[in-house]
Enzyme design. Sequence first.
Site, mmCIF file in Angstrom:
data_model
loop_
_atom_site.group_PDB
_atom_site.id
_atom_site.type_symbol
_atom_site.label_atom_id
_atom_site.label_comp_id
_atom_site.label_asym_id
_atom_site.label_seq_id
_atom_site.Cartn_x
_atom_site.Cartn_y
_atom_site.Cartn_z
ATOM 1 C CB THR A 1 -20.145 -118.479 65.115
ATOM 2 O OG1 THR A 1 -20.837 -119.255 66.098
ATOM 3 C CG2 THR A 1 -19.174 -117.566 65.821
ATOM 4 C CD GLN A 2 -27.340 -119.142 65.291
ATOM 5 O OE1 GLN A 2 -27.649 -119.806 66.269
ATOM 6 N NE2 GLN A 2 -27.942 -119.278 64.135
ATOM 7 C CG ASP B 1 -34.553 -95.790 73.150
ATOM 8 O OD1 ASP B 1 -35.164 -96.008 74.200
ATOM 9 O OD2 ASP B 1 -33.859 -96.647 72.568
ATOM 10 N NE ARG C 1 -25.895 -113.277 64.560
ATOM 11 C CZ ARG C 1 -26.135 -112.638 65.690
ATOM 12 N NH1 ARG C 1 -27.298 -112.052 65.881
ATOM 13 N NH2 ARG C 1 -25.221 -112.598 66.643
ATOM 14 C CB THR D 1 -30.800 -95.337 79.926
ATOM 15 O OG1 THR D 1 -31.596 -96.232 79.173
ATOM 16 C CG2 THR D 1 -31.249 -95.391 81.365
HETATM 17 N N1 ASP Z 1 -33.245 -98.049 75.183
HETATM 18 C C1 ASP Z 1 -32.076 -97.376 75.737
HETATM 19 C C2 ASP Z 1 -31.208 -96.906 74.574
HETATM 20 O O1 ASP Z 1 -30.508 -97.703 74.007
HETATM 21 C C3 ASP Z 1 -31.314 -98.288 76.635
HETATM 22 C C4 ASP Z 1 -30.108 -97.671 77.299
HETATM 23 O O2 ASP Z 1 -29.683 -96.590 77.052
HETATM 24 O O3 ASP Z 1 -29.532 -98.368 78.155
HETATM 25 O O4 ASP Z 1 -31.229 -95.752 74.233
#
Ligand code: ASP
Length: 348
Positions: free
Chosen positions: A277-278, A57, A246, A13
């Site tokens: 553990t979860q 991403d 898990r 992001t």
């Molecule tokens: N979907 C984005 C990523 O992981 C989310 C982020 O960067 O906050 O690349």
Amino acid sequence: MKPRILIVYTGGTIGMIEDPRTKALKPFDFTHLMVNVPKVKMLDYEIDNIQFHPPIDSSDMNVEHWQSIARSIADNYESYDGFVVLHGTDTMAYTASALSFMLGNLSKPVIITGSQLPIGEVRTDGEENLITALQIAADRDEEGNPTVREVAILFENYLWRGNRSTKRSANNFNAFKSYNYPYLAKIGLGISFDRDALRKIENPKPLEPRYELDTAVMCINLFPGLNEAILRHQLNTPGIKGIVLRTYGAGNGPTYPWFIEALHDAVDRGIVILNVTQCSNGGVKPNRYMGGDYLTGAGVIPVADLTFEAAITKMMFLFGMGLDNNEVKRMMLRPLAGEISEKTASKI
Ligand code: ASP
């Protein structure tokens, strides 16, 4: 001498812009990112960068990407004082864990950061995160050694050990947390390091990168209603070598004979099964309840307070080293990069 920092920009992001047609965020190149942070020049550091082509991403992150990040750091290790990896938040904790194992003998800072809002947005957290990450990567202690000598995640107000971290929020600026380990630094008006929590390296050795990772691993999440046919189908996944199970609470699972037998059979076939553990906080205490005890009896390895992210990447790493399943089981409980609490692990 000005601090020399290498930025490895993978995407996420922090560098994204809005697609004019769909309005969805998509990764954009490094020049765009740096144009939006003119303040970086005020740091007076020598900064170089390597970027993914194309930036991604982090949901697209895979082991080839980890190898490429690790190579970028290893190939330039002697030329820089520290490294900043810009990365999406979604898989940041997995990358941090994997890198902590791949970069053997690391004694320089590798600071991973990103942001919740793109750098071009008015209220972005990306600018502050990037600048603080650079400052931490350049920081030195009284003896002139790097303050941080490990892989760490910097996000908003905290610096966390990478292989102890988990993404905990999709909309809070403090997106990460180590539920079983203290923060390495608190970020307020200044950067206040917790010297006791930071990894100590007495005699730094040459970096020993290892790039091989084996992806023959998977995860089985327990839930009430998981039936025998589905469990056996999962345990018989072709080619599988390691499974993270898990479990509930302190490391518990059902006590039904079919459940324990199915796991026992898989262990007998040579599959390494870990009990994680979860719960985010606290670890596996396998003898506390009958359910946990039965799992240990079936040959499932309780791995104390390891995060899921650290458990799955450590298995990929250990199998990648070509170890056999007994060695993998033994090494899971031995800390390689501060990922597991020694006291907790040795009690098991
Ligand atoms: N979907 C984005 C990523 O992981 C989310 C982020 O960067 O906050 O690349």
